[in-house]
Design a protein around this motif. Structure first.
Motif, short mmCIF file in Angstrom:
data_model
loop_
_atom_site.label_atom_id
_atom_site.label_comp_id
_atom_site.label_asym_id
_atom_site.label_seq_id
_atom_site.Cartn_x
_atom_site.Cartn_y
_atom_site.Cartn_z
N VAL A 296 3.14 6.14 -7.20
CA VAL A 296 2.36 4.89 -6.42
C VAL A 296 2.21 3.86 -7.23
O VAL A 296 2.48 2.67 -6.66
N SER B 149 -0.01 14.79 -6.80
CA SER B 149 -0.57 14.13 -7.96
C SER B 149 0.48 13.31 -8.51
O SER B 149 0.35 12.14 -8.96
N LEU C 265 3.89 11.11 2.24
CA LEU C 265 3.50 9.70 1.65
C LEU C 265 3.70 8.70 2.70
O LEU C 265 4.40 8.66 3.58
N ARG C 266 2.82 7.79 2.58
CA ARG C 266 2.71 6.58 3.74
C ARG C 266 2.83 5.36 2.78
O ARG C 266 1.96 5.05 2.07
N GLU D 76 -3.68 10.02 11.44
CA GLU D 76 -4.23 10.41 10.23
C GLU D 76 -5.69 10.84 10.79
O GLU D 76 -6.42 11.53 9.85
N GLN E 23 0.72 10.32 -6.16
CA GLN E 23 -0.49 9.36 -6.41
C GLN E 23 -0.86 8.82 -7.92
O GLN E 23 -1.08 7.61 -7.93
N ASP E 24 -0.58 9.74 -8.64
CA ASP E 24 -0.89 9.13 -10.37
C ASP E 24 0.15 8.64 -10.90
O ASP E 24 -0.01 7.83 -11.64
N ASP F 127 0.74 -1.33 -0.04
CA ASP F 127 0.00 -0.01 -0.01
C ASP F 127 0.85 1.19 0.01
O ASP F 127 1.82 1.31 0.69
N ALA F 128 0.49 2.27 -0.83
CA ALA F 128 1.12 3.48 -0.60
C ALA F 128 0.09 4.68 -0.86
O ALA F 128 -0.94 4.48 -1.83
N ARG F 129 0.15 5.62 -0.10
CA ARG F 129 -0.79 6.79 -0.33
C ARG F 129 -0.55 7.95 0.01
O ARG F 129 0.44 8.07 1.02
N VAL F 130 -1.05 9.00 -0.35
CA VAL F 130 -0.61 10.51 0.00
C VAL F 130 -1.67 11.12 0.88
O VAL F 130 -2.77 10.81 0.77
N ILE F 131 -1.19 11.63 1.81
CA ILE F 131 -2.02 12.28 2.83
C ILE F 131 -1.50 13.83 2.68
O ILE F 131 -0.91 14.19 3.02
#
Ligand code: GCO
Ligand code: MG
Length: 423
Positions: free
Chosen positions: A73, A66, A41-42, A397, A69-70, A26-30
């Motif tokens: 990731v 972006s 980035l987590r 979070e 994420q785009d 998993d990788a996502r932007v907060i």
């Protein structure tokens, strides 16, 4: 060495030895705005280890969000989090479009999150992975600013009382509205304050008049037992910068920062010909190539490029080693627009790097500190990292979600006749 199957199995899971354990799932932007915007980035591995990287680019936050994420990731999922170097090279070489603040900030976020994961997997603080402690704490400098010389001097006094050994000083410029670095009423300075850029007016002659007087007064009021710094914020031409560097020589600055814009690296040769005031540059740089000429020709004394905007620990390590060969020391950017995640990683780097100079330290707001719990502490003029595995900074979070993104841009500067100038 383990002696039975049970212990072996235990070792395997606690050290996350297999590449399956290390797989990024998993990788996502907060994006959060606890007083100011931050992008984080987590990254999480199959074995449940989480790493964080700062991706904040003040005033251009969503471009990096972006990019991550785009574009990054999707490439991260399924990769081995332990291949830090290869992932760095993959995103740098593999992008075709190299360098630039957006790309290098995004790469930095990935890189720092992976170093954080590595530390957690190894059960070691990040400085230990880099080669261990070279010093007890990182010398930091605070920001004193005043609407006039007296107020700036009072502010320097306040920081000295708090134990700071080094202070950056800025003061208002008579006849100039909203000079760089000056807040109203002694509050911390936060330049990105409006949705569209605030327009400020700049006068070089007025500025060059006041700065030597500021430092003359600061030495008179505070003596020589404090390091004093100043940020020109890219406002002067090379010959004007040379004049200022010469005018402040009697006051023995620790450094004069961003005395002239550094796209043309050769311009620093001119400043050097005229002055022995130490020079710092590079908070807006994002790779070793932006400072190669400056470093190899020993035109600067401190390099300001820091982890979040310079491709992370993997690239900064190379940059710092190159600088070390030329007696240039680090002086990492550490304004409030760099999140506690960057500060944590930077402090581990500072604790290790042999050619350390100083670390900038503006305090984050209470809201920011609550969103990003961390284990570094200020004591006796220095910041000290803790021994938590990784870089020692986490994110709450739930709390972060309570602070939605709020568009803000940095100011711009114009001369008195309306011409655009460097802010
Ligand atoms: C510094 C910097 C900051 C920048 C800010 C821009 O030396 O701390 O110049 O004040 O203006 O980080 O985002
Ligand atoms: Mg600066």
């Amino acid at each position: 060495m383990s002696t039975n199957a049970h212990t072996d199995a235990h070792t395997e899971t606690t050290t996350h030895g297999s590449s399956r354990d290390r797989e990024i799932v998993d990788a996502r932007v907060i994006v959060t705005c606890p007083g100011r915007n931050f992008v984080t980035l987590r990254i999480e591995t199959r074995s449940g280890v989480v790493g964080l990287g700062d991706a904040t680019l003040n005033g251009r936050e969503l471009a990096v969000a972006s990019y991550l994420q785009d574009h990054l990731v999707p490439n991260l999922i399924g990769r081995d989090a332990g291949r830090i170097e290869d992932i760095w090279q993959f995103f740098y070489r593999g992008a075709y479009w190299r360098r630039g603040p957006v790309t290098m900030t995004a790469i930095a976020a990935v890189d720092v999150a992976l170093w954080d994961i590595l530390g957690k997997m190894a059960g070691l603080p990040l400085y230990q992975l880099l080669g261990g402690r070279s010093r007890e704490g990182a010398l930091v400098y605070a920001h004193a600013n005043g609407r006039d010389i007296s107020e700036a001097s009072e502010e320097v006094g306040k920081y000295r009382e708090k134990g700071f050994l080094a202070v950056r000083a800025q003061c208002g410029v008579p006849g100039v509205k909203k000079a760089y670095g000056i807040s109203s009423g002694g509050k911390p300075y936060e330049p990105a304050e409006s949705e569209l850029p605030a327009e400020t007016v700049w006068s070089t002659p007025k500025y060059l008049e006041v700065v030597p007087k500021l430092f003359e007064r600061l030495r008179a009021d505070h003596g020589n037992d404090v390091e004093l710094l100043h940020d020109v914020h890219h406002r002067l031409s090379p010959i004007e910068a040379a004049r200022l560097a010469r005018d402040v020589e009697p006051y023995r600055l620790f450094w004069l920062e961003d005395a002239t814009p550094a796209e043309n690296q050769k311009s620093f040769e001119l400043i050097r010909q005229h002055s022995v005031t130490p020079l710092a540059v590079g908070e807006v740089f994002n790779s070793i190539w932006d400072c190669k000429h400056l470093i190899e020709n020993q035109l600067i004394d401190y390099i300001r490029t820091t982890i979040v905007h310079g491709g992370g620990i993997t690239h900064l390590r190379r940059l710092a080693d190159f600088a070390g060969l030329h007696q240039v020391r680090t002086g990492f950017h550490g304004a409030t627009d760099l999140s506690p995640v960057c500060m944590g990683a930077a402090l581990h780097f500072d604790t290790w790097v042999p050619n350390f100079g100083i670390q900038e330290y503006m305090f984050h707001s209470e809201e920011t500190n609550e969103v990003f719990p961390h284990d570094y502490v200020f004591r006796d003029g220095r910041l000290h990292v803790g021994d938590t595995p990784g870089h020692g900074v986490t994110i709450d979070e739930k709390l972060a979600a309570r602070y939605p993104y709020s568009p803000k841009q940095l100011p711009i500067a114009r001369l008195e006749d309306g011409s655009m100038w460097d802010w």
